[in-house]
Design an enzyme around this catalytic site. Structure first.
Site: not given
Length: 728
Positions: A184, A188-189, A243, A323
């Site tokens: 996922c 993109g960090s 997916d 998070c």
């Protein structure tokens, strides 16, 4: 006859509201109101869970999550000039930081708190500023700091990223030989960190044998991912759109030429979550938070992580992260995965990889509640039947004896008040043996048709399919403009490659079959390069999964009447191609030469070779017209820049942000490139005021005469079609 066109329901609703006389007040005209950072259900729920050990700590936790998040950034570690840039940051930038903060707060410089080096980030490459994003964006004294962050981020030299978000890639422990999957990945960090780790040993591997495959289910977010990762210019990177819960098995070619299913050495599952750990960064979550989000996401999170475990190599490592602070999205998911794996997966302690990080262990006991947190449930037997489709038995903690064997205390649970950060949850899983649910049928994949025959309607036109093999999309697929361009690899003996090899003296170790274009045409415009492993993945799997992007731009068609070769080098790909290019197209320049070339911002007036050092002039005489590599050697680093040798000139071929980055490393004067938006705004306001004053300075007598005259004004006699229109 009108066109047979579908009505836009949103536009129709808007027209209907307008016809009915409005449709509510215009919110944009209302003054902005600060978000109230409070949510009774959130506070009650986490107080019940006892995520803090004492009442004093709980008070500190609530106080911290109501504050704005400090800014953090990290230096891109695998670049050769990283240490030089880090030295500039610690001296020049932080000196300017102290001066600016002192001016902003009206305090002596010696009282300003210096930026904090994050102790757990490798090699001291990450820093936390005691300023919020809003402080930096909207404060004139901090303008130079803001410009530095923007320019160096665009140049790929630093990355602005939340501190706790940096933890999962660190504990994943990626090596240059690893096959890595980010399930996922957008925006993109973390993916960028994985790419950095892959390229961490440039002196050992010209091109890393491993790769990073970054996937996301959202087509639009995939392009954000491409934009973020492209700053690192890696040929070992592939972006897919699928997916993750039913990510397909992928084929690879073995050393003996046989085919097998790809098993990844490292997998990152940073799964979708309710995000309540980001309250400091996204205060609007205060208004939206409720327990239903965690309940709805629990099953999705489990399916993604379990599918990742199936694709993991035995002995490989999977990192699960969110998070979120909610145990329903964290510990409950993990206990379910470990239990279902029946000994094939094991939680491991990775605290030693982030020394100095303050965190709490994973929870072994938690409670569930209704959406409004007005009823608490200790076990599934207490849950009313009406909630059985929402609250499932697997969400409750296992009996103490079973949960002790899982080892949830090895998880990393970061709370915001522990080190002035966001909230985060990280768990590291290692695979001991194959899962019973793994299906690795190579023959089935090989026998699968590579491309389905298009369905035709009665008139023989292709029928647009509503579903595609890579899963649901946010918008309908169109026959033109939406499907990705093809990946056309060079064939052996390609004529363009032969001319490239001759002109640039390319090394035989460069595999010409790894060069590709994105369209079928006689004249290739952009030529990209990818690693052997990525090429193999693309060719074997492009009909099984939607590939969004791969390869780094290596050569660009640049036909010039004075040059014998039609392709120039691309600065984006020089990090890769430099290792394969011979000496015939190289010029070693001195510091003053490079500064002169970079300061030339007008491409129509490149510096004459006569302005350069004598040694550089002599080398230029030996080169014909065309693209070349400018090499600069400093005691602390070496720079390579794409240049262009003209008939009597030499210029650097880099964009504006990288130009500023290189000039900063060289210690050159940057005032020419620095833009102070506040001074620009003041100049614009002064000019507008002066114009207004000039207009109003006309005498009353002159105005009256102009009003009374019967002669037409110049505008009156102008043809309306020739009059210059006014624009707002």
């Amino acid at each position: 006859m009108g066109r047979d066109k579908k009505q836009n329901p949103f536009a129709a609703r808007k027209r209907q509201k307008r016809a009915n006389g409005g449709g509510g007040p215009d919110r944009r005209a209302e003054p902005y109101q600060e978000i109230t950072r409070d949510n009774a259900a959130f506070i009650k729920y986490y107080n019940i869970q006892q995520i803090c050990a004492t009442e004093e700590e709980w008070t500190q936790f609530l106080s911290t999550i109501r504050e704005n998040l400090p800014t953090t950034f990290r230096v891109t570690g695998f670049k050769g000039e990283a240490k030089a840039l880090l030295n500039i940051i610690k001296t020049e930038l932080f000196t300017e930081y102290v001066r600016a903060v002192a001016e902003l707060n009206g305090q002596p410089a010696e009282q300003v708190q210096r930026p904090l080096c994050l102790p757990w980030y490798p090699n001291g490459m990450a820093y936390q500023l005691h300023l919020t994003r809003k402080d930096i964006r909207r404060s004139e004294p901090l303008c130079r700091l803001h410009n530095f962050l923007i320019v160096e981020t665009t140049a790929g030299s630093i990355s602005r990223q939340e501190a706790v978000s940096m933890i999962p890639p660190i504990v994943l422990d990626v090596k240059p030989t690893d096959k890595v999957l980010d399930m996922c990945a957008a925006p993109g960090s973390k993916t960028a960190q994985l790419i950095e780790a892959l390229h961490s040993e440039p002196e050992v591997h010209k091109i890393p044998p491993g790769f990073v495959l970054a996937n996301d289910v959202d087509n639009n977010r995939c392009y954000m991912l491409v934009h973020q990762a492209k700053r690192l210019n890696s040929p070992c990177f592939l972006v897919t759109n699928h997916d993750s819960t039913f990510f397909p098995n992928m084929l690879q070619t073995n050393a003996d030429g046989s085919k097998s299913i790809v098993k990844f050495d490292k997998i990152l599952c940073d799964v979708p979550c309710s995000g309540d750990g980001t309250l400091r960064k996204n205060p609007d979550i205060w208004m939206k938070w409720n327990l239903a989000q965690g309940y709805n996401l629990h099953g999705l999170q489990y399916r993604i992580a379990y599918r990742g475990a199936e694709m993991l190599e035995v002995g490989g490592r999977l990192v699960y992260s969110t998070c979120s602070l909610n145990p329903i999205e964290n510990e409950a998911v993990l206990q379910r995965i470990i239990k279902d794996a029946d000994g094939a997966l094991e939680l491991v302690d990775a605290a030693h990889m982030v020394p100095g990080l303050k965190f709490k262990p994973g929870m072994t006991h938690w409670k569930l509640a209704t959406k409004e947190v007005d009823t608490i449930y200790n076990n599934f037997e207490e849950v009313p039947e009406t909630y059985h489709t929402i609250i499932r038995p697997t969400m409750f903690p296992l009996p103490p004896a079973e949960i002790a064997q899982i080892g949830l205390e090895k998880c990393i649970r970061v709370l915001p008040h522990l080190q002035d950060s966001g909230g985060f949850f990280v768990a590291v899983i290692e695979k001991r043996r194959k899962l019973s649910t793994e299906k690795d049928n190579v023959r089935e994949l090989l026998e699968k048709p590579t491309q389905a025959e298009p369905k035709l309607d009665e008139s023989g036109k292709p029928i647009e399919e509503k579903s595609v093999p890579w899963g649901p999309q946010r918008k309908r697929r169109r026959l033109h403009g939406y499907k990705e361009d093809p990946y056309v690899f060079f064939a052996e003996g390609d004529a363009d490659y032969k001319s490239m090899k001759e002109f640039y003296e390319l090394d035989d170790s460069l595999n010409e079959r790894c060069l590709l274009t994105r369209c079928v045409t006689e004249k290739k415009k952009n030529v990209y390069y990818c690693s052997d492993a990525i090429r193999d993945l693309v060719q074997l799997n492009e009909h099984n999964i939607k590939i969004i992007n791969t390869g780094v731009k290596a050569f660009v068609r640049c036909e010039n009447r004075h040059t014998v070769h039609p392709y120039r080098l691309a600065q984006e790909g020089l990090q890769t191609t430099n290792a394969f290019i011979g000496n015939s197209r190289r010029i070693e320049v001195q510091r003053d030469d490079l500064i002169l070339l970079l300061n030339c911002t007008d491409p129509t007036k490149p510096p004459s070779t006569l302005e350069l050092k004598e040694a550089t002039q002599e080398r230029c005489k030996e080169l014909g017209v065309g693209s070349c590599i400018l090499k600069y050697v400093d005691p602390n680093f070496t720079l390579f820049v794409v240049g262009w040798r003209g008939t009597s000139s030499l210029r650097a071929y880099v964009d504006s942000d990288e130009t500023v980055h290189i000039l900063r490393l060289l210690g050159a004067d940057l005032r020419k490139f620095e833009v102070n938006k506040y001074e620009k705004a003041k100049e614009a306001a002064a000019a507008a005021a002066a114009a207004a004053a000039t207009t109003s300075s006309a005498s009353p007598d002159e105005t009256n005469v102009a009003d009374k005259t019967s002669e037409p004004t110049p505008m009156d006699t102008t043809d309306p079609e020739e009059a210059t229109p006014t624009t707002s």
